[in-house]
Design an enzyme around this catalytic site. Structure first.
Site, short mmCIF file in Angstrom:
data_model
loop_
_atom_site.label_atom_id
_atom_site.label_comp_id
_atom_site.label_asym_id
_atom_site.label_seq_id
_atom_site.Cartn_x
_atom_site.Cartn_y
_atom_site.Cartn_z
N ARG A 16 -9.75 22.39 28.95
CA ARG A 16 -10.35 23.47 29.75
C ARG A 16 -11.32 24.21 28.81
O ARG A 16 -11.31 24.00 27.60
CB ARG A 16 -9.35 24.42 30.39
CG ARG A 16 -8.10 24.74 29.68
CD ARG A 16 -8.24 25.50 28.40
NE ARG A 16 -8.85 26.81 28.52
CZ ARG A 16 -9.28 27.54 27.51
NH1 ARG A 16 -9.20 27.10 26.27
NH2 ARG A 16 -9.81 28.73 27.69
N GLY A 17 -12.14 25.09 29.40
CA GLY A 17 -13.11 25.81 28.59
C GLY A 17 -14.49 25.21 28.79
O GLY A 17 -14.65 23.99 28.77
N ARG A 61 -13.98 19.22 38.62
CA ARG A 61 -13.91 20.69 38.58
C ARG A 61 -15.20 21.21 39.19
O ARG A 61 -16.16 21.48 38.48
CB ARG A 61 -13.80 21.20 37.11
CG ARG A 61 -12.54 20.78 36.37
CD ARG A 61 -11.30 21.56 36.78
NE ARG A 61 -11.39 22.99 36.57
CZ ARG A 61 -11.14 23.62 35.42
NH1 ARG A 61 -10.80 22.93 34.35
NH2 ARG A 61 -11.21 24.92 35.34
N GLN A 64 -3.85 33.24 28.58
CA GLN A 64 -4.59 32.42 27.62
C GLN A 64 -4.64 33.08 26.24
O GLN A 64 -4.78 32.40 25.22
CB GLN A 64 -6.02 32.15 28.10
CG GLN A 64 -6.12 31.33 29.36
CD GLN A 64 -6.19 32.18 30.61
OE1 GLN A 64 -5.73 33.32 30.63
NE2 GLN A 64 -6.76 31.65 31.67
N ASP A 112 -18.18 33.99 31.03
CA ASP A 112 -18.30 32.84 31.92
C ASP A 112 -19.71 32.70 32.45
O ASP A 112 -20.19 31.58 32.67
CB ASP A 112 -17.29 32.94 33.06
CG ASP A 112 -15.91 32.57 32.58
OD1 ASP A 112 -15.21 33.48 32.09
OD2 ASP A 112 -15.55 31.39 32.64
N ASN A 123 -16.59 37.65 33.20
CA ASN A 123 -15.64 37.05 32.26
C ASN A 123 -14.24 37.26 32.83
O ASN A 123 -14.06 37.87 33.88
CB ASN A 123 -15.80 37.68 30.86
CG ASN A 123 -15.02 36.92 29.80
OD1 ASN A 123 -15.02 35.70 29.76
ND2 ASN A 123 -14.33 37.64 28.92
#
Lengths: 361, 361
Positions: free
Chosen positions: B55-56, B98, B203, B244, B254
């Site tokens: 992820r990320g 995704r 997270q 983000d 974010n």
């Protein structure tokens, strides 16, 4: 408070005494199970305070007073001296359960002052039981008054944010922050409560959500991170929280995170109210700097308690095994962020040093 | 990034390709278990993106590019048309994993543009593999530059707050918010990182704490409620977060809670930095109002994932069974709360509309 049990709605107090037996809602099991436990003497009652079956400022104070009453009722019927010694022994036991609970000390000391003035065992028994009932009635009355005064600040259609649990469970009934919300709901106002989950111990997600659910009040649980988001979107019209201790200038110690919500409310032009009874005001503390902040164990941050898929109580660790955590239990919200205090004596607006003194000095 | 395995320190990237095999750290198991998984073709790689083993933003983009490279290497050695059709099929598969991951689309489309221009299968293979490696190198280089520029903002002795995970695990290495922190630590500055646990998905508590632990950087995990408390006590000198999506006026989307920390930083006179590579800036979005906010399922608030006392992965419910929850995944921090952006092109200060355009227009 109203509790739904198998489709029926019943009324409960957090703690009550019938004959010599103290009854209480076992808060350790909430919100996953509702159970009343019975405590047959002051020793069992002290243990229930110590193991946190009961928590919350007012509820602990009343429970301790009931413990003293149990001791008075169960003391040997001998000399006045033996009677007083027995009750004093119970007082020591009860005071040792939660050494930082100010209400507990106040309540026990009130009963002991009555004891001192008594001249017979009979009189002692009767007056101590009456004093314990008076403490309970005062608690109930303060919460009710806070609800009535606070209700005037809530408009039909409001979204209301609250943090932690300053509800009926923390007192005998109604609560402080939740009391105006109950009164508004019962008056037919359509309101929606945003419930901060209130990490680390999640009293919002566990206890406040449970109380609102029982009462049928529209609510949503949110993570503490989301309160500012809903404020900025105009979904929250006011914030009401409780307090652990209020200095004479209005600086307020309350559950960790309260300060964050107060700053965000101010930034978004939203009124921020603190609901608390007279006994929460500590006129000896000149400002928040005089209020010590307890740091609790790191495991409350590292581990989260809940129930698993089978409904069994269990905890899970979220952090890496060797990462340290820090866990301040409270923070201090400077008075400048607080729009008003909702108390049983009415609503107190700034300037605080003067108006708090006027109300309680 | 450095990873400690049985007393030894080894260097890892989040994702890498050796021959035709994609290797990655399985982030679903962190922080409780460190495991490398191997993906033998584009189908397995697509599945790893879909099931969130990786992820990320940056890490997903590079992984998708490697997936295209795998397809190119494994395509049938027939006609150019058959080759292109095979690679295009893989692109479709990867893009479907995704649907909101912007980086994934950018990376796949870059590879497809190269594919279009090729005149032989041989050339296609070689150039697509090279393009995937270039995407990986650019990711690495951007993170490294952000670390170098950001390091200049950190002084010896600073307490630094970060939120969520904008670390090496979200890119190939270094990260964005954590890159300046790594560089400061490697330069010998004594720093302490306050890690917001970042509910609901934690997270911070899971991934950021793990990364800092591996690197031996002094850190403490705190509940999101406690960040303001440590700011007000002077223990935090600066805040660094990732992003983000950043609008052309500097408004920044974010992880939920970022807005709260930004308001609190401003109130306490603490600089608030957003670290992000060029690709995060969306010059088509004029302000935060143009950025849609995803609301995720309520079960992420109601249930918390972790490991039990035996180390088994498990979730526990903290809310009452019938209490609804709301779960916004992101918030928008207005540009006025942001001291500067740390990017691979340098540090961007206000006025933002002009200076962001100058840097990336």
């Amino acid at each position: 408070m109203r509790v739904r049990i198998k489709g029926e709605t019943k009324d409960f107090k957090t703690v009550w005494m019938e004959e010599r037996i103290v009854h209480m809602i076992d808060q350790r099991l909430l919100p996953h199970r509702f159970e009343i436990i019975q405590l047959h003497d002051q020793r069992e009652t002290a243990e229930a305070i110590r193991n946190m079956a009961v928590r919350g400022a007012g509820a602990i104070g009343v429970t301790a007073a009931y413990g003293i009453a149990q001791a008075a009722l169960q003391a040997p019927t001998g000399s006045l001296e033996a009677f007083k010694a027995y009750v004093n022994e119970a007082a020591k036991l009860l005071k040792a359960t939660r050494p930082t609970a100010v209400n507990l000390f106040h309540a026990v000391d009130r009963c002991l002052r009555v004891l001192e003035a008594c001249e017979t065992v009979e009189e002692g028994r009767e007056r101590i039981v009456r004093e314990a009932e008076r403490i309970a009635e005062e608690d109930l009355e303060a919460s009710r008054k806070i609800g009535e005064y606070g209700n005037a600040l809530i408009r039909d259609g409001d979204g209301i944010l609250t943090h932690c649990n300053a509800g009926a469970l923390a007192f005998l009934d109604y609560g402080t922050a939740l009391s105006p919300i109950r009164f508004a709901h019962r008056a037919g106002k359509r309101i929606r409560v945003f419930v901060d989950e209130t990490r680390p111990r999640c009293q919002g997600a566990r206890l406040t959500a449970w109380e609102l659910l029982q009462e049928g009040i529209d609510h949503v649980v949110i993570v503490d991170n989301a309160a500012g988001y809903y404020m900025s979107r105009g979904e929250i019209q006011l914030v009401i929280v409780g307090a652990d201790r209020i200095a004479s200038n209005g600086d307020t110690a309350n559950k960790i995170g309260t300060y964050e919500k107060a700053v965000l409310a101010k930034e978004n032009g939203i009124p921020f109210y603190v609901a608390a009874p007279a006994m929460t005001f500590d006129l000896k503390a000149r400002s928040g700097g005089d209020i010590p902040i307890e740091e609790r164990g790191e495991e409350e941050v590292q581990w989260v308690w809940g129930v698993d898929e089978k409904g069994e109580r269990r905890r899970v660790r979220i952090t890496p095994e060797n990462s340290p955590a820090r866990n301040p239990a409270f923070d201090v919200t400077p008075a400048k962020y607080i729009t008003a205090f909702i108390t049983e004596k009415g609503i107190i607006y700034p300037p605080y040093p003067e108006n708090i003194k006027k109300a309680f000095g």
